[in-house]
Write a protein that holds these residues in place. Structure first.
Motif, PDB file in Angstrom:
ATOM      1  N   ARG B 288       0.832  -1.207   0.000  1.00 56.70           N
ATOM      2  CA  ARG B 288       0.000   0.000   0.000  1.00 56.70           C
ATOM      3  C   ARG B 288       0.860   1.248   0.000  1.00 56.70           C
ATOM      4  NH1 ARG B 288      -2.523  -2.334   4.004  1.00 56.70           N
ATOM      5  NH2 ARG B 288      -2.079  -0.654   5.474  1.00 56.70           N
ATOM      6  N   LEU B 289       2.013   1.166   0.632  1.00 52.71           N
ATOM      7  CA  LEU B 289       2.869   2.345   0.690  1.00 52.71           C
ATOM      8  C   LEU B 289       3.470   2.697  -0.667  1.00 52.71           C
ATOM      9  CD1 LEU B 289       5.063   2.404   3.907  1.00 52.71           C
ATOM     10  CD2 LEU B 289       3.387   4.063   3.128  1.00 52.71           C
ATOM     11  N   GLN B 290       3.526   1.726  -1.547  1.00 53.12           N
ATOM     12  CA  GLN B 290       4.204   1.977  -2.818  1.00 53.12           C
ATOM     13  C   GLN B 290       3.608   3.184  -3.532  1.00 53.12           C
ATOM     14  OE1 GLN B 290       4.086  -1.284  -5.595  1.00 53.12           O
ATOM     15  NE2 GLN B 290       5.671  -0.398  -6.886  1.00 53.12           N
ATOM     16  N   THR B 291       2.295   3.344  -3.464  1.00 53.58           N
ATOM     17  CA  THR B 291       1.673   4.460  -4.171  1.00 53.58           C
ATOM     18  C   THR B 291       1.859   5.778  -3.435  1.00 53.58           C
ATOM     19  OG1 THR B 291      -0.400   4.043  -3.036  1.00 53.58           O
ATOM     20  CG2 THR B 291      -0.086   2.957  -5.142  1.00 53.58           C
ATOM     21  N   LYS B 292       2.313   5.699  -2.195  1.00 51.69           N
ATOM     22  CA  LYS B 292       2.436   6.953  -1.444  1.00 51.69           C
ATOM     23  C   LYS B 292       3.852   7.505  -1.453  1.00 51.69           C
ATOM     24  CE  LYS B 292      -1.014   5.419   1.898  1.00 51.69           C
ATOM     25  NZ  LYS B 292      -2.170   6.181   2.343  1.00 51.69           N
TER      26      LYS B 292
END
Lengths: 656, 585
Positions: B288-292
């Motif tokens: 999920r962090l990848q997009t942030k």
């Protein structure tokens, strides 16, 4: 290049640049330093950045000032106002990649979050990397993932023990269910997750706004994890809660200093302000080496961490909080390298000197008749470590003259075990460390503290080269390179020769200046090029043995000779320091009266903040920090707060 | 973006890192019941020992050294062509098919050629008399003259004793007051114990195991002489007595009353299930962090996520194939297996040797498969043992020395040793094939043998002349890709003993050139051991078992000089890794 112009209004950000703390308002009232220092280094390896940087001397040599007049008095007597705002760091590298918590930051964060002190967190984490001389979270290998896993299990077990579980659940307002039932405890688990997760992840409540860190999916996932472990796998309520904690403690949301606003803006290669929760974390980890408190979180939630003034106000509050002591300790323990005390010394109880001859006097027998090995007991080591911290912190937190006190203060802290080493007396049976007055004719200040003297030593003798180099590297900030490869091994002194004479012979300095040396023959590099700087400083501390006790006969049975010690290596406006000195007190006093240590601590704190070496673009800001420190009368809080006003602290840049 | 995940997994394998096994067998107390799963190197060291040396002509692979290169070390590929043909010659123990009426049955050893690394002409230098007997005069070896001495000033006679004492310790003998003069004991820690201490202590249930078939039963009655009977040492003169009773061993390893035939089941423990759930969630957080995050930031995190995935694999790997219900040894008819005296007595019936040997081997293999141990030493009897072989069909004894028995046969250079030692070799092959059939947990496509190093050796080279020089050490398995395989490496050009016709092991007259004593098929034969017989002829270069051990330590990631200074004794260890054994060199 960074842009300082206005942002498109489509983005919901309050810009910096309002109020008196305007970033980017260059203050040219002080000329840049003339880059003094270190001119005699040949073959230098550029160990750390900042070597030869303008140590703020500029047109001045000695800086004095008082807080009241908001400025400094330079060596030629003129008054220079110091701006309240740092100069811009045009071209300076702004924080680019996010980093992981260091081991100290992790331990403090767990302590703040769960009330488990570092001493009870017994699983070691992987080693940190270093940058700019300070620890920084390193790359994550299988071994570090394994360590986080083991640590998470250990901490979760403590936090969910029968004794501790009620405390853990208190903020959620519920209690563990009867019979540890996973199903019956689901409501309480959900309440716990809703209360605990935002706190643990440090970036505010669940939000779907761009740039927000905590998403609703995380809460769903944690609840599903509780259900899987506590209910489906029938491990029970406590195990379910433990699984939630283990997830959190291994999650990147916890382990990294996340700053996600920029990605949400889609902006790259341009510096933008850090605000809100990201700024809250920057402040707390800089000043406390730990997570934000409720006041910081509230300020972030209320959008009151956007201007540099707001940041300064929080910083000013935070330096007065007890947690700031822990934060500063993390800084100075690294700056002063005080975490490396050896764990043993090996005296020779049969009076045979290291060069194989018998000594006429009792060497390696200390003043209280013990052998060195016995004297350097765990109890003494503990006293040394704690008394160092007490002495350093008493000085560094002084509202004025913090550096002068650090270097020349005559108050130390001793108990019965440490007192004989320091040459003071305390009532018999004193176990706690109590303030004592040092004999200022023998030692003053932190440089003569047994911790440094015992660290920069061998297992049985003093080591003037290591001591000299420490002072140049860490107190003067004119670091010396490592010895060139091929330098021959140390040869102990011949019978009758002192350790000082031996080093002078080996390095062709002092009375042996101009002679050939084996080192130069082996490496082709003239030893005096570095050793005329190093050796004299080290010799001034020869009155202290390998544990830090005062003595007049050195480790080889020769008298300690304090004559003809001539300092060399200072240049430019500091060249006046190149004089003959007769004691470490004289050196400490001379340094304290110069600007060099002030500039050095501010440079180091800047590197601590930036977590990288400094470069030319940083020098004007570092100079400003030094001047701020001096203008405040050496109140270190001015540096701590001032650092939060620099571009590098207030901004970040993503590289696409 | 970021490193491909295969790179990380391959790195993981090269390190040989795995989670310590969590045995799924009921009744076991594991070292790591709850939280910490330690990292255990996925490497193993197993020694199989046969006594009294070998019939040299049967041990030697009949291929001329010049075909393997101009200078030492001479390297022959034994997986194809002339090398394989020589290896599979039935005139050698490698190629001889031996029929047995009992015990483990396996094809001859040449069938495992691709797994073998045969090292020819390594000497147990520490066993030479000049280092163990101050009256032995001096010895000039390749131009260097060594004056005789011993560590305690006592002469230590006996090639068997010196050979066995130095085999795994690489050290001289020390001490006296045993049968046969001052038999002494090995004066150093053995390699298996160093490995166990360094790598496995505290991480696996049994840092090492010592097994023997009839290890304590001395058919000559020399029960007070220990140096012949143990090869594993915890320290100078501190040998470990091996376990000879398979029923005792099974209970020790798998727990008393360890259920035979009970379905142990396979599947993860509660901790493993919870761990998997936790680590799955952690990995989801990374995704999920990848997009942030920016791509530079994500690259950093991706490394971390990959590491989390790796430890999840380790922590939750389930031993389905390898570690199902261990089969307890079958109770022999009329033997009370709860009575340790009865079972030990049963093992000492000479015809039982193959059966008890197979039981011990099977327990060992299961223990390895279950991750309960990584270091095992296995002895077929012990040095100077005089075992007879009723389960083999031997032509009428061709020797005449005090009746038939392995020790006597070795002194006579009895041609029947081809059959006996061929049978021993097939037992080694059994061990190889069994370990090669077990898939390494968490590493599909890799077998346990691939992550193991087996060593097949004896205490002597030529048992008749009591020489420990120029011996064979046969290795199997590459220990995680470290060792090259499928090769014969010969380290010098000396034939020990000289003068034998290598193409005719059944020649009527076999000459021992060192003593000029003749042993004939029909002649009186000696049994007289002269001092001359104990002087080995060495080759140049003169590599030792100590040199081999340096490479073995290296394959475990250890430096011998640092962890085993007594094995790194500069009189015996030449300071470098053994040439030719490391894959890719």
């Amino acid at each position: 290049m960074k842009a300082r112009s206005a942002w498109p209004s489509a983005f919901l950000l309050v810009f910096l640049g309002c109020g008196s703390g305007t970033i980017g308002n260059p203050d040219t009232s002080n000329s840049a330093g003339s880059g003094s220092g270190g001119g005699s280094n040949s073959g230098s390896n550029g160990t750390t950045g900042g070597m030869n940087q303008g140590t703020g001397s500029g047109s001045s040599s000695i800086l004095e000032g008082t807080p009241a007049d908001g400025g400094i008095i330079t060596g030629d007597g003129s008054f220079v106002a110091v701006s309240k705002v740092p100069p811009p760091s045009t071209g300076a590298v702004v924080n680019e990649t996010i980093t992981k918590l260091t081991a100290v930051e992790y331990a403090n964060t767990v302590n703040d979050l769960l009330g488990i002190p570092p001493s009870e967190q017994t699983v070691p984490l992987g080693a940190d990397s270093t940058a700019g001389g300070f620890a920084i979270g390193g790359a994550s290998t299988d071994d570090t993932a394994q360590a986080y896993y083991s640590s998470a299990l250990s901490i979760a077990a403590i936090a969910t023990s029968a004794a501790n579980l009620p405390t853990l659940l208190k903020a959620a307002g519920c209690t563990a269910p009867a019979a540890d039932s996973g199903a019956a405890g689901a409501t309480c688990a959900s309440a716990f997750i809703n209360e605990f997760a935002p706190l643990a992840f440090r970036h505010g409540p669940v939000s779907s706004a761009p740039g927000a860190v905590l998403d609703a999916t995380m809460i769903t996932e944690l609840n599903a994890l509780y259900t899987a472990v506590g209910v489906t796998q029938a491990a029970g309520f406590a195990a379910g809660i433990a699984a939630v904690l283990e997830e959190i403690l291994q999650s990147p949301y916890f382990l990294y200093h996340l700053e996600t606003e920029q990605q949400a803006l889609g902006m790259y290669n341009v510096a933008i302000p850090v605000t809100g929760y990201s700024m809250a974390n920057r402040l707390s980890y800089l000043l406390w080496s730990s997570m934000p408190d409720s006041t910081l979180f509230a300020a972030a939630a209320a959008n009151e961490l956007t201007t540099s003034d707001q940041v300064a106000a929080q910083a000013a509050r935070m330096v007065q909080d007890p947690k700031a002591k822990i934060g500063l300790r993390n800084f100075y323990q690294q700056w002063l390298t005080s975490l490396s005390l050896p764990s043993g010394k090996v005296g020779n109880s049969t009076q045979i000197l290291p060069n194989g001859t018998l000594s006429a006097t009792s060497l390696f027998m200390t003043t209280n008749g013990l052998s060195l090995a016995t004297e350097f007991s765990p109890a003494l080591q503990q006293a040394i470590i704690e008394s160092f911290d007490m002495q350093a912190e008493a000085a560094l937190w002084s509202p004025t003259n913090s550096m002068k006190t650090l270097l020349t203060g005559e108050t130390a802290y001793a108990n019965s075990v440490l007192a004989p080493i320091l040459g003071v007396t305390v009532p018999a049976g004193t176990t706690t460390l109590t303030p004592v007055q040092l004999d200022a004719t023998k030692r003053i200040g932190i440089l003569s503290h047994p911790l440094l003297l015992a660290t920069y030593a061998t297992t049985s003798t003093s080591h003037p080269i290591k001591r000299g180099r420490f002072i140049w590297d860490q107190i003067v900030c004119q670091p010396l390179p490592d010895p060139p490869p091929g330098v021959p091994s140390f040869i102990p002194p011949a019978a009758g020769m002192s350790l000082r004479q031996d080093y002078e012979l080996l390095t062709a300095t002092g009375p042996y200046a101009g002679k050939a040396s084996a080192g130069q023959a082996a490496t082709g590099i003239p030893c005096p090029s570095c050793h005329t700087r190093i050796d004299p400083v080290g010799f001034l501390y020869e009155p202290f043995d390998t544990v830090g006790s005062y003595r007049t006969i050195d480790d080889y049975g020769a008298p300690v000779d304090m004559t003809n010690i001539t300092i060399a290596g200072f240049s430019g406006n500091d060249a006046y320091l190149n004089v003959t000195m007769t004691s470490g007190m004289q050196l400490a006093t001379a340094l304290a009266n110069s600007d060099l240590p002030d500039a050095c601590i501010t440079v180091n704190f800047y590197r601590f903040m930036a977590r990288r070496n400094d470069a030319a673009a940083d020098f004007p800001v570092e100079t400003w920090l030094d001047q701020t420190y001096v203008a405040s009368g050496e109140n270190l809080s001015s540096v701590l707060v001032g650092t939060t006003q620099t571009d590098v602290f207030l901004e970040r840049m993503n590289i696409q | 973006m970021g490193k491909p995940t295969m790179t990380r997994r391959r790195f993981l394998r090269d390190l040989g890192v795995s989670a310590g096994a969590v045995p799924l067998l009921a009744g076991l107390d594991t070292l790591y019941a709850k939280a910490q799963v330690p990292v255990v190197p996925k490497k193993r060291f197993i020694v199989m020992y046969t006594p009294n040396g070998q019939l040299y002509s049967a041990w030697r692979i009949p291929i001329a050294p010049t075909t393997a290169g101009a200078t030492a070390p001479f390297i022959t590929d034994i997986t194809t062509g002339a090398g394989l043909a020589a290896l599979s010659s039935p005139t050698t123990i490698w190629g001889k098919t031996v029929a047995s009426t009992a015990g483990a049955v396996a094809p001859p050893l040449f069938n495992s050629a691709s797994k073998l690394l045969i090292l020819d002409r390594l000497s147990m230098i520490a066993a030479r008399p000049v280092y163990n007997d101050p009256t032995a005069g001096s010895l000039t070896i390749n131009g260097v003259t060594v004056q005789a001495s011993s560590v305690d000033g006592i002469p230590h006679p006996g090639g068997h004793q010196k050979g066995m004492g130095s085999l795994l310790t690489g050290q001289v003998l020390k001490g006296g007051d045993n049968n046969f003069g001052s038999a002494g004991l090995g004066n150093g820690i053995s390699i298996d114990q160093v490995l166990a201490n360094q790598l496995f202590k505290g991480k696996v249930k049994f840092p090492s195991l010592q097994l023997a078939v009839m290890g304590t039963n001395d058919l000559y009655g020399y029960d007070d002489r220990q140096v012949d009977k143990e090869m594993s040492y915890t320290g100078p003169t501190s040998p470990i007595v091996p376990v000879s009773d398979p029923f005792v061993l099974f209970n020790t390893v798998f727990g008393a009353g360890g259920a035979t035939g009970t379905a142990m089941g396979s599947g993860p423990t509660a901790q493993q299930l919870a761990d998997k759930s936790v680590l799955d969630a952690v990995q989801a957080d990374f995704m999920r962090l990848q997009t942030k995050l920016s791509s530079a930031d994500w690259q950093l995190l991706q490394q971390h996520q990959s590491a989390v995935r790796d430890i999840e694999t380790q922590l939750t790997s389930v031993f389905t194939l390898s570690c199902t219900a261990p089969s307890a040894p079958a109770a022999p008819a009329g033997v009370d297996i709860t009575n340790a005296t009865a079972t030990l007595n049963w093992t000492e019936v000479p015809g039982i040797t193959p059966t008890s040997g197979k039981m011990l081997m099977d327990i060992m293999i299961q223990a390895i498969a279950c991750g309960l141990t990584n270091i095992v030493t296995f002895q077929w009897t012990h040095s100077e043992d005089n075992l007879s072989f009723p389960w083999l069909t031997l032509p009428a004894s061709q020797c005449n020395l005090n009746g038939v028995g392995h020790h006597n046969m070795s002194h006579e250079r009895d041609p029947n040793l081809l059959i006996v030692d061929g049978w021993y070799a097939s037992q080694f092959n059994y061990m190889i094939t069994q370990l090669d059939a077990i898939e390494e947990s968490g590493m599909p496509g890799t077998k346990v043998l691939d992550n193991s190093l087996l060593m097949y050796t004896s205490c002597l080279s030529d048992g008749s002349a009591h020489i420990s020089d120029n011996a064979y050490f046969a290795l199997a398995g590459s220990n995680g890709g470290y060792f090259t395989t499928g090769k014969l490496i010969r380290y010098n050009s000396v034939y020990t003993p000289l003068g034998n016709d290598i193409s005719d092991p059944t020649a009527a007259a076999l000459v021992d050139p060192l003593s000029n004593a003749w042993y004939t098929k029909t002649g009186a034969g000696g049994g007289v051991q002269t001092a001359q017989q104990d002087q080995g002829k060495v080759g140049d270069p003169d590599y030792s078992n100590n040199d081999l051990f340096a490479s073995i330590f290296d394959s475990f990631g250890l430096e011998m000089s640092a962890v085993a200074p007594t094995i790194a004794d500069p009189r015996f260890f030449h300071g470098n890794l053994l040439p030719g054994v490391k894959a890719g060199t």
